[in-house]
Structure formats: structure tokens, C-alpha cells
Design a protein around this motif. Structure first.
Motif, mmCIF file in Angstrom:
data_model
loop_
_atom_site.group_PDB
_atom_site.id
_atom_site.type_symbol
_atom_site.label_atom_id
_atom_site.label_comp_id
_atom_site.label_asym_id
_atom_site.label_seq_id
_atom_site.Cartn_x
_atom_site.Cartn_y
_atom_site.Cartn_z
ATOM 1 N N UNK A 106 25.651 2.558 70.881
ATOM 2 C CA UNK A 106 27.502 3.092 70.101
ATOM 3 C C UNK A 106 27.806 3.938 70.669
ATOM 4 N N UNK A 107 29.193 4.608 71.050
ATOM 5 C CA UNK A 107 29.380 5.954 71.052
ATOM 6 C C UNK A 107 30.660 6.245 69.819
ATOM 7 N N UNK A 108 30.108 7.265 68.875
ATOM 8 C CA UNK A 108 30.897 7.667 67.881
ATOM 9 C C UNK A 108 31.232 9.251 67.742
ATOM 10 N N UNK A 109 32.685 9.006 67.965
ATOM 11 C CA UNK A 109 33.200 10.594 67.299
ATOM 12 C C UNK A 109 33.071 10.977 65.994
ATOM 13 N N UNK A 110 32.476 12.786 65.801
ATOM 14 C CA UNK A 110 32.054 12.920 64.537
ATOM 15 C C UNK A 110 33.062 13.014 63.884
ATOM 16 N N UNK A 111 34.546 12.838 64.062
ATOM 17 C CA UNK A 111 35.544 12.356 62.650
ATOM 18 C C UNK A 111 35.620 10.339 62.350
ATOM 19 N N UNK A 112 34.874 9.831 62.865
ATOM 20 C CA UNK A 112 34.672 8.785 62.881
ATOM 21 C C UNK A 112 33.388 8.327 62.299
ATOM 22 N N UNK A 113 32.593 9.468 62.431
ATOM 23 C CA UNK A 113 31.161 8.534 62.063
ATOM 24 C C UNK A 113 30.906 8.202 60.510
ATOM 25 N N UNK A 114 31.467 9.531 59.511
ATOM 26 C CA UNK A 114 31.449 8.926 58.041
ATOM 27 C C UNK A 114 31.701 7.276 57.240
ATOM 28 N N UNK A 115 32.955 6.761 58.110
ATOM 29 C CA UNK A 115 33.309 5.575 58.422
ATOM 30 C C UNK A 115 32.605 4.588 59.163
ATOM 31 N N UNK A 116 32.212 4.899 60.080
ATOM 32 C CA UNK A 116 30.698 4.266 60.887
ATOM 33 C C UNK A 116 29.352 3.950 59.890
ATOM 34 N N UNK A 117 29.254 5.015 58.922
ATOM 35 C CA UNK A 117 28.148 4.974 58.232
ATOM 36 C C UNK A 117 28.327 3.696 56.944
ATOM 37 N N UNK A 135 27.757 17.254 66.090
ATOM 38 C CA UNK A 135 28.141 17.279 67.980
ATOM 39 C C UNK A 135 29.586 16.672 67.898
ATOM 40 N N UNK A 136 30.501 16.637 68.594
ATOM 41 C CA UNK A 136 31.760 16.390 68.663
ATOM 42 C C UNK A 136 31.760 14.506 68.769
ATOM 43 N N UNK A 137 30.465 14.070 69.629
ATOM 44 C CA UNK A 137 30.358 13.091 69.944
ATOM 45 C C UNK A 137 28.815 13.066 69.509
ATOM 46 N N UNK A 138 28.581 10.891 69.143
ATOM 47 C CA UNK A 138 27.313 10.491 67.928
ATOM 48 C C UNK A 138 27.032 9.305 69.323
#
Length: 712
Positions: A106-117, A135-138
Motif C-alpha cells: 500500500x502506498x502511504x503518504x507521510x502525513x497519513x503514516x501515523x494514522x495508518x499504523x 520519506x514523502x511516500x512509503x
């Protein structure tokens, strides 16, 4: 007596003998050249066959990824449980045990990473990511199958640092299609073998994907299947000759993935390289990538009848000596002796060529060919039979047991054909069409029997897959329409969805085999049916054809669409299409139409001029009183802007005034009546009193305005 004296005494005999030896040696060299050409042909066929096996096996595994890709299109919020269930349902580990893992990244942008985890930790408290650098995108492994795949821990969940993987993911995302990554070492796997990943993009459904920008915006993640090069070689099969050397080479030719990559060897059989080897190669096409498979072997790697060499030399020496003896005795008849020798040599060449052609055709045949004697013992088996039964019976000659059917041991008077099934040692079920026929000797006595076995497995599997495709198609049609139908080239119904007969009180006999116009007059005129039949005769598509069916005491209003279909030769075969039940919607439309007619009759009977106007200013309705006052025509007024037919000026100085329509639209909901001067289409002035009211729907939304005016 030395050789010179013999030559002077028997010159014709010695010359003839030497010529015979020379011809025999030339024939031997020609046979060697033919064998080398035969070996080269075999290598070319093997290279093509092995490449096709890898491609077909890879296509079968890619279809698994396409199935999961379609599942994401149907449900973008596909969870891990469903992802795993689909792969288990496909029995991917049983059918394709040689893959490493299947992942959804799944492609996750940095601003959504914490919510995804945090969301993931609700399902899996142990879930965490190793963030080596911001990274800007994970690119994160969200789902993986099987869950105990060894690459899960070694590669980590965040794979943005893996260059080969990242290149494939971004290319698949931007191009909107599958792609194979460059080969790289699978460090978490045993002995870190070379491997690669095939990636397919997953996008948010119902979004435009016409260009790279739109595809990036709709991108969710990618599906990938990881393979090792070593296990791919096993796809070639168990019939790989031990004396054949195999090599895989990445040509570096891609579809834009990495144009600067150089060609490199990614697999080579560990064996001694012989400079006298023959070679053949075939290309293997991957999604977005190209490999070359090469096979190497010496001419001695393939068997040849060496007994034929001894026979040729014995026969050549014998004939040379015999002809030399005859020519020496008939020295005076030299021309006839030379002609006889030439004829004998040509006959030998013809017989040898015929024997070689028949033997080569039998040996190279794709069908299994086996002959037996009267005791049932196998006396000959061609290469295809030796390869197929190599695991069960390494040595076929001399065996007297049936290989496929017990009927092989019978001696029939006439040839017979029979079908059978056989489970190979690798566990796969094969289907064969057998031809058993007797063999006779020169005295027309039974000398044994022979069997030709033609492998029909691909045709059987194709029939099974076709049936499954029909079932899937029928299920999709049931979801997309109320029913599905087909007609033959004479426009008679040949097939209708079962759901049609289950929903309505109609029997199959009353529909199948009949024309559409035989079921009911459809409450259509003769001219309407004539137009529909003419369209069918012209083999043109039609859409939204509406007619009425009688179902018992009720009427069923249906809307159908259809299009012609043809065979591969372009011959018309009939029509196929879908149908919808629109009885309820048509009833609502009729009620609305009647209400509209009632309102129109009321407005037409009014003495005041009435004009209804859309929000954009276009005239929607004008009653007869308004037509008379404006001195215009109804047809020419409908659809025009109100300012084109309705113009007012000041009663004092005849200066143009802003239309009451614009004032009412911008400010108040209801305007009091006002007096002004109307200029009709002939520039005639008329003192009128005008007013405007707002028109709203049932929800209170403004839908238009009504302009009412009358002469004063």
C-alpha cells in the motif's frame, strides 16, 4: 608384388574400389552433417518448448494476481482476511508451490503514516514499521501470503529502500499495467538466490486513468508475486536432458522501465563448457521485460544409429569390391559396368534417405509411438514416449506391461480408436486419444501391434475453462441486467437467462425457437415492427427497444438492447443482448405526462399571457395568449432566451428596461405587478401589466420562473 605393379595390372578394379570407398566416406560425412542439422533442429525446438513452458506457467500465476486486482476493483477496502481467503480458495500453494510470496503493498503518504499504523495496530498490536529515514511516500507491505513467508522479516514491511521493487512499483503505477522488476538477491531467503517480482497496480475504482497524473492520484498500492530464478527452471519440466546446458539471460530490453540496463546472465547450468557445442535460444516475454533462454549441447548428446555407420561401410566396401571385380572382368564393357555401379549407388542412397526420413519423422513426432511383438514386448518407443514414461519406466524396450490401457497387449484385426486418462508421475492428469492397429510381415502374418497416443489434455482443459467462463459470464450478466438473450441468424430465440423464466410466468417452450414478434404484438404499430425488422436484416445494433409482453392477465413492459455477433470468418451468427423490466417506471412516466397535460390545458385556457422560463433564461412553455400578444410562433419561441422575444421599454421615453425575469432571479421571490410597454416582434407597442412568480420543486429548490402579463 607392390602396389604399383597391382595398379598397372588391375587399374580398373583399383580405381573402382577407391571411388567406392570415397563415395562411402562422402556418404558418411553427409550423414554426420544431417545428424548435426537434426541436433540443431532438436535444440531449436527444445529452446522454444522450454520458453513456452516458462511463459505459460508465468501466465497462470499472473492470472492469480489479475484475479486479486479485480477483487480490489470490486472492493477497494479489501481486508487482509479476504485477501488471504482468495489465495487459499485459489489453492495457490497447491497449484503453484514454487512462488516465494504474494504481497499487497500500500502506498502511504507521510502525513497519513501515523494514522495508518494506528489502524493496523487495532487488528495486529505487534504491527510496527522500521523508519530508517523520512520519506514523502512509503511503500508498505500491508498483506502478505503466506504469512510466514521468509522475506517478510528480512525485507521488512517498508520496502521503499529496495530499488528493484520500487522501480517496478512506480513504473506499474504510472503506466497502468503489470511489470517485472529487475532481478535482485532475495537476502532473507536460503542462500540468497536471485529472484524478481511481478507487480500489478491497484487503483481506486470509477476514476479516470487516462494519463500519468490521473493514475498517480487514483493509485492505492500494488500487488506483487516474488519468484526465484532457480525454481523457475523447474517449470521447464523433468524431461530436460542431463547433457543439455541451460542459460537464462536478461536482455536488458524493457518497456521503458530501465533503458540503460545492460544484458546479464541470471542463470547458467553448472557444467563443463565445450567449444564444439551447438546452441539455440528463444525469447521469454515478461510483463514489461524480456529474457532469453539458451540451450547448449554437442552433437553427440543426441543418439544416432551407429550401427547404420557400420552397415554403410560394410556395404560400401563390399559393393566397391564386387563392382571392381565385375568391371575388371568386363573391361571391354566399361560403360555398362559404370552405369550399373552408378545405378546401384543411387538405389542405395535412395533407400538410405527413405529410411532416414521415416526414422526421423517417427523419432521427432510429438505423439507417443510404441510398437510391440506378438508377446506384447515393446520393440520400439520414440523420443516422446521415452520422455513421458521416463520416471515410471526408464527403460521401455522389452517391457510387456500396458502403459496406458490393457488393450495395448491385444492383437486386433483392424485399427481401433479409444480415449483414456493417465495420471503422470508428477501428479497431473493427462488425456490421450489412442489408435491401436496390427502389424504384418511380408507374408501378411501378424508380427505385432503398434500404438499412437495423441495428448488431448490442452483441448480438455480448454473445454473445462470455457464452461467456467460461461458460468462467470452468466453470473455477471444477471448482475448487470434483468436477463440475457441470444438469437440465431434467423432471429429466433436460442437462449434466455434462467432468471427470466423464474421471475415471470412464462415457459421455455413458449419463447425458445420463436421470433420476438410471435410472443406478442407488443402494442406496437405495423410500421414500428417493420422498422425493427429492417434493422435486424441490416445486422445493426439497437438500443432501448420498448414493447409490451402479455404474462397471464398482466402486461410486462420491457426494454431490450442487442448487437450482432459473427464467427472468425466474419459470417453472421445472430444477435445477443440484455433486457430490463421497466413496467413500474413507465407507469410513473405516464402519470407525470397526464399531470403535465392537465396543467398545460389550464394555462392554454387563460386569457393572460404565460411564459415559463428555465434558470438559464430559455423559454420552456408559452401559452396561446402570450403568442398572440407577442405576435410570434410557439415553435420558434421554445428554447430561445426570453430577451429575444420579450422586450419592454419605459412608458415615458421608450428607453429599454431591465427584464422583470432578471430582477426576480437576482432579488425577491415574488414581485408586485407593474405597468410597462411591450414591444412585440413587429416593434408594435402595447401597454401591459406584468408580474413574475418563482417555480419550485417538492424539495423547495428553485427550478424556474413564470412570467405573467396582460394588456391594460
Amino acid at each position: 608384388m607392390n602396389i604399383f605393379s597391382l595398379f598397372r595390372r588391375y587399374p580398373v578394379a583399383l580405381r573402382t574400389f577407391l571411388v567406392g570407398l570415397l563415395l562411402t566416406a562422402c556418404l558418411q560425412l553427409w550423414l554426420n552433417f544431417q545428424h548435426q542439422a537434426h541436433v540443431q533442429t532438436q535444440l531449436n525446438q527444445l529452446a522454444h518448448l522450454y520458453a513456452e513452458r516458462i511463459e505459460s506457467r508465468l501466465d497462470a500465476e499472473i492470472n492469480i494476481l489479475r484475479g486479486i486486482q479485480n477483487a480490489f476493483i470490486a472492493n477497494p477496502d479489501l481486508d487482509k482476511k479476504t485477501f488471504t481467503a482468495i489465495l487459499k480458495q485459489q489453492n495457490i500453494q497447491g497449484r503453484f508451490p514454487d512462488f516465494v510470496s504474494v504481497q499487497f503493498i500500500r502506498e502511504i503518504i507521510a502525513s497519513d503514516l501515523e494514522r495508518f499504523i494506528k489502524n493496523r495496530q487495532f487488528d495486529d498490536p505487534a504491527f510496527n514499521l522500521k523508519q530508517d529515514s523520512p520519506r514523502p511516500v512509503y511503500q508498505i507491505i500491508d498483506y502478505i501470503f503466506p504469512e510466514h513467508a521468509v522475506l517478510h522479516e528480512s525485507e521488512g514491511l517498508e520496502i521503499s529502500a529496495q530499488t528493484a521493487n520500487l522501480i517496478a512499483i512506480e513504473y506499474a503505477r504510472d503506466q497502468g499495467r503489470g511489470v517485472a522488476s529487475p532481478t535482485y538477491q532475495l537476502k532473507g531467503y536460503k542462500n540468497a538466490p536471485l529472484g524478481f517480482v511481478i507487480r500489478f497496480p491497484v487503483y481506486t475504482p470509477n476514476k479516470s486513468l487516462n494519463n500519468q497524473k490521473e493514475r498517480r492520484a487514483a493509485f492505492i498500492g500494488s500487488l506483487g508475486a516474488t519468484f526465484t530464478i532457480d525454481k523457475m527452471i523447474l517449470w521447464i519440466g523433468h524431461d530436460v536432458e542431463k547433457n543439455i546446458r541451460i542459460q537464462l539471460q536478461d536482455t536488458g530490453t524493457t518497456s521503458g522501465l530501465n533503458d540503460t540496463e545492460k544484458s546479464k546472465i541470471i542463470y547458467a547450468t553448472k557444467s563443463i563448457i565445450n567449444h564444439h557445442e551447438l546452441s539455440a535460444s528463444s525469447l521469454i516475454q515478461f510483463p514489461g521485460r524480456q529474457w532469453r533462454l539458451s540451450v547448449f549441447a554437442t552433437s553427440g548428446s543426441f543418439p544416432r544409429p551407429y550401427s547404420l555407420d557400420y552397415f554403410i561401410w560394410i556395404l560400401g566396401v563390399s559393393l566397391s569390391a564386387f563392382i571392381a571385380f565385375l568391371l575388371q572382368r568386363q573391361r571391354n564393357n566399361r560403360e555398362s559396368a559404370l552405369d550399373l555401379a552408378e545405378q546401384i549407388t543411387q538405389d542405395l542412397r535412395k533407400n538410405e534417405l527413405h529410411y532416414q526420413q521415416v526414422a526421423q519423422l517417427t523419432e521427432d513426432a510429438h505423439d507417443l509411438i510404441i510398437s510391440r511383438d506378438l508377446n506384447g514386448k515393446i520393440t520400439y518407443a520414440n523420443r516422446a514416449a521415452r520422455i513421458y514414461f521416463a520416471d515410471n519406466t526408464p527403460i521401455l524396450l522389452g517391457k510387456n506391461k500396458p502403459l496406458l490401457l490393457s488393450a495395448e497387449l491385444a492383437i486386433n484385426e483392424t485399427p481401433i480408436q479409444q480415449e483414456c486418462q493417465h495420471r503422470h508421475s508428477d501428479g497431473e492428469l493427462h488425456y490421450f486419444e489412442l489408435t491401436l492397429f496390427p502389424l504384418f510381415n511380408q507374408d501378411n502374418e501378424h508380427s505385432g501391434s503398434a500404438m499412437f497416443a495423441h495428448n488431448t489434455t490442452p483441448n480438455k482443459e480448454l473445454i473445462i475453462e470455457l464452461q467456467k467462463s460461461r458460468e462467470r459470464f452468466s453470473a455477471l450478466v444477471d448482475l448487470a441486467a434483468d436477463w440475457y438473450w441470444e438469437q440465431d441468424k434467423d432471429f429466433r430465440f436460442t437462449q434466455v437467462s434462467p432468471g427470466f423464466f423464474n421471475s415471470y410466468a412464462l415457459s421455455r417452450k413458449s419463447v425458445i425457437g420463436h421470433y420476438r414478434w410471435e410472443l406478442s404484438d407488443g402494442r406496437l404499430s405495423t410500421e414500428e415492427w417493420r422498422i425493427h425488422k429492417a434493422l435486424l436484416e441490416a445486422h445493426r445494433s439497437f438500443h432501448d427497444f420498448i414493447y409490451t409482453l402479455k404474462v397471464g392477465t398482466d402486461s410486462l413492459i420491457v426494454r431490450i438492447s442487442g448487437q450482432p455477433f459473427y464467427n472468425e470468418q466474419g459470417e453472421f451468427l445472430g444477435y445477443r443482448g440484455v433486457g430490463y423490466d421497466i413496467t413500474a417506471s413507465r407507469s410513473n412516466e405516464q402519470a407525470i405526462h397526464l399531470e403535465q397535460q392537465r396543467i398545460a390545458s389550464i394555462l392554454n385556457s387563460m386569457a393572460d399571457g404565460v411564459i415559463t422560463i428555465a434558470l438559464n433564461g430559455d423559454v420552456e412553455f408559452i401559452n396561446p395568449a402570450a403568442v398572440r400578444l407577442l405576435n410570434c410562433r410557439t415553435a420558434a419561441s421554445i428554447g430561445k432566451h426570453i430577451d429575444h422575444i420579450y422586450r419592454v421599454v419605459s412608458s415615458e421615453d421608450h428607453s429599454p428596461l431591465t427584464s422583470l425575469f432578471s430582477i426576480a432571479l437576482d432579488f425577491v421571490e415574488k414581485n408586485p405587478a407593474s405597468r410597462t410597454v411591450l414591444l412585440n416582434t413587429h416593434q408594435q407597442s402595447l401597454l401591459i401589466q406584468e408580474s413574475v412568480i418563482h417555480l419550485k420543486n417538492s424539495k423547495g429548490t428553485l427550478t424556474g420562473l413564470a412570467l405573467i402579463f396582460r394588456p391594460v
